[in-house]
Design a protein around this motif. Structure first.
Motif, PDB file in Angstrom:
ATOM      1  N   LEU A 244      -7.894   4.159  -0.310  1.00 45.69           N
ATOM      2  CA  LEU A 244      -7.638   3.307  -1.468  1.00 45.69           C
ATOM      3  C   LEU A 244      -6.365   2.482  -1.284  1.00 45.69           C
ATOM      4  O   LEU A 244      -6.330   1.288  -1.596  1.00 45.69           O
ATOM      5  N   GLU A 247      -7.005  -0.418   1.277  1.00 45.58           N
ATOM      6  CA  GLU A 247      -7.958  -1.454   0.863  1.00 45.58           C
ATOM      7  C   GLU A 247      -7.560  -2.108  -0.464  1.00 45.58           C
ATOM      8  O   GLU A 247      -7.834  -3.286  -0.688  1.00 45.58           O
ATOM      9  N   PHE A 248      -6.933  -1.339  -1.351  1.00 45.71           N
ATOM     10  CA  PHE A 248      -6.600  -1.849  -2.681  1.00 45.71           C
ATOM     11  C   PHE A 248      -5.159  -1.438  -3.033  1.00 45.71           C
ATOM     12  O   PHE A 248      -4.944  -0.588  -3.886  1.00 45.71           O
ATOM     13  N   PRO A 251      -2.690  -2.471  -8.151  1.00 49.03           N
ATOM     14  CA  PRO A 251      -3.518  -1.996  -9.278  1.00 49.03           C
ATOM     15  C   PRO A 251      -4.154  -3.163 -10.026  1.00 49.03           C
ATOM     16  O   PRO A 251      -3.883  -3.403 -11.193  1.00 49.03           O
ATOM     17  N   ARG A 255      -9.397  -2.852  -8.190  1.00 42.75           N
ATOM     18  CA  ARG A 255      -9.129  -1.415  -8.177  1.00 42.75           C
ATOM     19  C   ARG A 255      -9.686  -0.762  -9.439  1.00 42.75           C
ATOM     20  O   ARG A 255     -10.278   0.321  -9.374  1.00 42.75           O
ATOM     21  N   ARG A 256      -9.540  -1.414 -10.590  1.00 42.05           N
ATOM     22  CA  ARG A 256     -10.057  -0.846 -11.831  1.00 42.05           C
ATOM     23  C   ARG A 256     -11.579  -0.787 -11.808  1.00 42.05           C
ATOM     24  O   ARG A 256     -12.181   0.169 -12.314  1.00 42.05           O
ATOM     25  N   GLU A 259     -12.613   2.164  -9.643  1.00 42.25           N
ATOM     26  CA  GLU A 259     -12.393   3.425 -10.336  1.00 42.25           C
ATOM     27  C   GLU A 259     -13.393   3.617 -11.469  1.00 42.25           C
ATOM     28  O   GLU A 259     -13.798   4.745 -11.762  1.00 42.25           O
TER      29      GLU A 259
END
Length: 482
Positions: A244, A247-248, A251, A255-256, A259
């Motif tokens: 994570l 790659e991201f 935030p 990313r959201r 998730e």
């Protein structure tokens, strides 16, 4: 210890055989997500081949000048050069950057077969936008006439795919190899487990070698989980966290979205938009649509499932492609936060409360792929059956776990429909009644012609001949083994 990867080693060994036979060069671009074992595979090839080689790994964030200097150091320390050859290398990197450095490499390569590895290639392209062009020129004029296997490795799937596309300098010059995680059969071999335990191990590890090799051979999945989650630095936590972070790193909305998909809910477009939104409301369609496209097609971190039937559908459900990352986002991230606070009992309670439900959903893609493999090999009795998916309507009532067809996403013929029961207890007549009632709702399903399939973790409680095919965990593992 090195396990699996027989097919990939065979392919690369054939490339070396071709180099020995023709005396010309060969280049291969190897791409795969982090922790799938690209570097380990190539190192094993170098060790087994017994040929002189140079293995260079780029450093993210280094300048182009620093990278050229680091490559010169790797070349000096490699087995490509004799002691006398090392003395001929310049003490400082060439002033012409990568163009001169690659020419220098070509000049010192032996006349016998050798291997050159450039690991984390995308970072070199980030450091120097002209790197691809320099590599193309030197390959065409010098390297391709040498008996060298040039291996180009990278974890950025989209950038590695772009590296060899038609509008890029290296187009047509490298074969492509996509290295994925271990398949179910390879995970079973590494962990020395069978049946349902092997499937659980594959769901937990995602087939990632870095986690699989932490498994004590023969250890039951529950024991492995119970032990590993007490370690704050377990690979179960660190591997997905690193993935994570790489790659991201920010935030942001991407990313959201990731998730939101990785949670126990949020599989449809509208649910993802709501879960990934903020105080301003759900993520807009204009923002979410291209994001999902990038995460599915470019990053390949998400997979999308569409209803399989004889009629087109705009419905779609999204899931995390890697089951280890999926497990982390749904359960292990919360478990890790508790472990960091030394609340071990609470962490185990969270895992126990969520594990069974999560596993029941996460196992579905593995079962569908196993049935597709068996059907394609002609082992299920249905001819011209190549695709296995699921089906649901807009209300998601019903949801059919298994649909076998001749093609996807719009089939011309439905071979079978089926149900998966992966909770405790056998598949019984109540479940069969539901399947018989719902299957005819699938467009293209023909009662009396299309078959019925049951896949159960704990067997069935059905009369003989009630369905056309019954599979258990051993059948799933066997399909992947074949």
């Amino acid at each position: 210890m090195f396990v699996g990867r027989r097919a990939e080693l065979d392919m690369l060994t054939k490339d070396l055989d071709r180099i020995r036979r023709t005396g010309g060069g060969r280049s291969v671009a190897v791409r795969g997500r982090r922790q799938v074992g690209k570097s380990r595979l190539v190192q094993e090839l170098c060790d087994r081949a017994g040929l002189p080689y140079c293995f260079y790994t780029a450093v993210k964030g280094a300048s182009s000048t620093e990278a050229v200097g680091q490559f010169l150091g790797a070349l000096r320390d490699s087995s490509l050069l004799t002691p006398a050859g090392r003395d001929l290398l310049p003490s400082q990197p060439p002033s012409g950057g990568w163009g001169d450095m690659l020419r220098l490499l070509a000049g010192v390569l032996p006349d016998t077969p050798s291997i050159v590895v450039l690991d984390e290639l995308p970072w070199l392209s980030e450091q120097d936008p002209t790197f691809d062009g320099h590599l193309q020129v030197v390959w065409d004029r010098l390297l391709s006439s040498k008996p060298v296997l040039l291996l180009l490795l990278g974890s950025d799937l989209h950038m590695m795919q772009r590296f060899t596309e038609y509008d890029r300098p290296f187009y047509g010059r490298a074969a492509n190899m996509v290295l994925g995680p271990f398949n179910l059969a390879e995970t079973a071999a590494v962990t020395e487990l069978s049946g349902a335990d092997a499937i659980d191990a594959h769901l937990i590890t995602g087939g990632l070698p870095g986690i699989c090799l932490e498994w004590s051979p023969g250890s039951p999945p529950t024991d492995f989980l119970s032990t590993e989650i007490t370690s704050k630095t377990s690979a179960l936590f660190t591997v997905p966290e690193q993935s994570l972070a790489s790659e991201f790193p920010a935030p942001d909305t991407a990313r959201r979205v990731l998730e939101a998909v990785g949670g126990l809910g949020g599989r449809t477009f509208s649910n993802i938009a709501a879960a990934a939104g903020d105080r301003g409301g759900p993520v807009s369609s204009g923002t979410l649509s291209p994001l999902l496209h990038r995460l599915v097609d470019e990053k390949k971190i998400l997979a999308v499932d569409k209803p399989l039937s004889t009629k087109p559908s705009k419905l779609a459900q999204y899931r995390i492609a890697d089951s280890n990352l999926r497990l982390y986002l749904a359960i292990l991230r919360d478990v890790h936060q508790l472990i960091l606070r030394d609340r071990i009992a609470a962490a185990r309670a969270v895992l126990e409360a969520r594990w069974s439900t999560w596993r029941g959903h996460a196992v579905e893609p593995i079962i569908r792929d196993a049935l597709a493999l068996a059907a394609g090999a002609g082992e299920l009795g249905w001819t011209d059956t190549w695709e296995v998916g699921g089906w649901w309507n807009r209300q998601a009532n019903p949801e059919i776990d298994l649909v076998g067809a001749d093609r996807a996403p719009i089939a011309s013929r439905i071979a079978f429909a089926g149900s998966i029961k992966w909770q405790d207890g056998p598949f019984d007549r109540h479940h069969l009644d539901d399947l018989r009632r719902h299957a005819p709702m699938i467009p293209g399903f023909e009662p009396g012609t299309s078959g019925l399939v049951v896949v159960s973790r704990s067997g069935t409680d059905l009369p003989s001949g009630a369905v056309d095919l019954i599979w258990g965990p051993d059948d799933i593992v066997r399909a992947w083994s074949a």
